[in-house]
Write a protein that holds these residues in place. Sequence first.
Motif, mmCIF file in Angstrom:
data_model
loop_
_atom_site.group_PDB
_atom_site.id
_atom_site.type_symbol
_atom_site.label_atom_id
_atom_site.label_comp_id
_atom_site.label_asym_id
_atom_site.label_seq_id
_atom_site.Cartn_x
_atom_site.Cartn_y
_atom_site.Cartn_z
ATOM 1 N N LEU A 52 0.845 -1.190 0.000
ATOM 2 C CA LEU A 52 0.000 0.000 0.000
ATOM 3 C C LEU A 52 0.883 1.244 0.000
ATOM 4 O O LEU A 52 1.629 1.491 0.948
ATOM 5 N N LEU A 53 0.803 2.031 -1.068
ATOM 6 C CA LEU A 53 1.547 3.279 -1.162
ATOM 7 C C LEU A 53 0.762 4.359 -0.427
ATOM 8 O O LEU A 53 -0.359 4.690 -0.815
ATOM 9 N N VAL A 54 1.352 4.907 0.639
ATOM 10 C CA VAL A 54 0.690 5.932 1.444
ATOM 11 C C VAL A 54 1.249 7.293 1.060
ATOM 12 O O VAL A 54 2.460 7.530 1.157
ATOM 13 N N LEU A 55 0.366 8.197 0.625
ATOM 14 C CA LEU A 55 0.778 9.510 0.151
ATOM 15 C C LEU A 55 0.196 10.603 1.038
ATOM 16 O O LEU A 55 -1.025 10.747 1.144
ATOM 17 N N ASP A 86 -17.814 -2.541 -0.966
ATOM 18 C CA ASP A 86 -17.630 -1.778 -2.202
ATOM 19 C C ASP A 86 -16.153 -1.758 -2.596
ATOM 20 O O ASP A 86 -15.810 -1.901 -3.779
ATOM 21 N N ILE A 87 -15.288 -1.562 -1.605
ATOM 22 C CA ILE A 87 -13.848 -1.541 -1.879
ATOM 23 C C ILE A 87 -13.403 -2.871 -2.478
ATOM 24 O O ILE A 87 -12.672 -2.915 -3.475
ATOM 25 N N GLY A 131 -7.053 -5.335 -1.239
ATOM 26 C CA GLY A 131 -6.435 -5.156 -2.552
ATOM 27 C C GLY A 131 -6.133 -3.734 -2.949
ATOM 28 O O GLY A 131 -5.710 -3.473 -4.084
ATOM 29 N N VAL A 132 -6.325 -2.774 -2.031
ATOM 30 C CA VAL A 132 -6.035 -1.369 -2.328
ATOM 31 C C VAL A 132 -4.525 -1.180 -2.454
ATOM 32 O O VAL A 132 -3.756 -1.754 -1.689
ATOM 33 N N ARG A 133 -4.110 -0.354 -3.407
ATOM 34 C CA ARG A 133 -2.690 -0.147 -3.658
ATOM 35 C C ARG A 133 -2.193 1.242 -3.270
ATOM 36 O O ARG A 133 -0.991 1.480 -3.228
ATOM 37 N N ARG A 134 -3.109 2.160 -2.994
ATOM 38 C CA ARG A 134 -2.671 3.546 -2.741
ATOM 39 C C ARG A 134 -3.685 4.241 -1.828
ATOM 40 O O ARG A 134 -4.893 4.094 -1.997
ATOM 41 N N LEU A 135 -3.167 4.990 -0.851
ATOM 42 C CA LEU A 135 -4.009 5.718 0.094
ATOM 43 C C LEU A 135 -3.523 7.156 0.155
ATOM 44 O O LEU A 135 -2.346 7.416 0.396
ATOM 45 N N SER A 136 -4.444 8.101 -0.067
ATOM 46 C CA SER A 136 -4.092 9.513 -0.124
ATOM 47 C C SER A 136 -4.742 10.288 1.017
ATOM 48 O O SER A 136 -5.897 10.042 1.381
#
Length: 269
Positions: free
Chosen positions: A16-19, A186-187, A216-221
């Motif tokens: 998970l890429l955290v931005l 939903d996610i 399965g999420v790859r990015r969190l902003s």
Amino acid sequence: MTALDNAFHNLHQNGLLVLANVADAGGARIVERLGGKAVATSSAAMAWSHGYQDGNKLPLDLLNTTVKSMARVLSVPLTVDIEGGYSDDLEQVGQVINAVLAAGAVGINIEDGVGSPELLVRKIDVARKVANQAGVKLFINVRTDVYLKNLFPAEQRLEELLKRAALYASAGADGLFAAGVVDSNDIATVCRDTKLPVNLLSRDGLPSPDELKRLGVRRLSAGSSIAEFLHGAMGAMVRSFLDNGQLDTHALKAHTYGELNALMAVKTE
């Protein structure tokens, strides 16, 4: 440039890429120093930092100089939120994308907002052509606002989001920003039904990062949340200092997005 653009694509392949979205070079430097694997802008934060409202208001010269100042201090990839390309004119959208690439970005966010999905498809095509001409393997992260802006009745949103996700993937998008989605079911459905790496926006009710990874999420902003707190804290400290000459830090709280965007409205253009 090649090393950074490839690196940014690779960051979406596992985990998970955290931005932590920021507005300026100082914020960018802090994020990198604290271990950020990449730096992302918030369009709202950047606009507010220059005294403009969010919503395609920021002039291109300010966008360009801000991105350039951020890229100057970074050794990690930089991705820039360009809202809807700051225009619906495809030539102007191309100019915006060319400017942020020349300034040092290797990724963009571009959104459909309340516009038509077909218009965003044309903008994606422009972005890819401009990037190819610039020799940049641009990561095009496409934000759909079906949930964020309640564009459809609740029972229709998931179906519409998946329809748009398929359309944008076919158009050449590299990532799907499903902003506003917080429900685990939903996610899971979005992550299962789209081939694109899924990006979510930090919001109340969102599952934990570990659960997001499992789904399965790859990015969190962070979006504009960091800027909302910083501006709220500055306002509270300024009020305290103007009232009594003391810098009181005990009652700091965030402004809301709406409060900040209203504050930046100019009465006469």
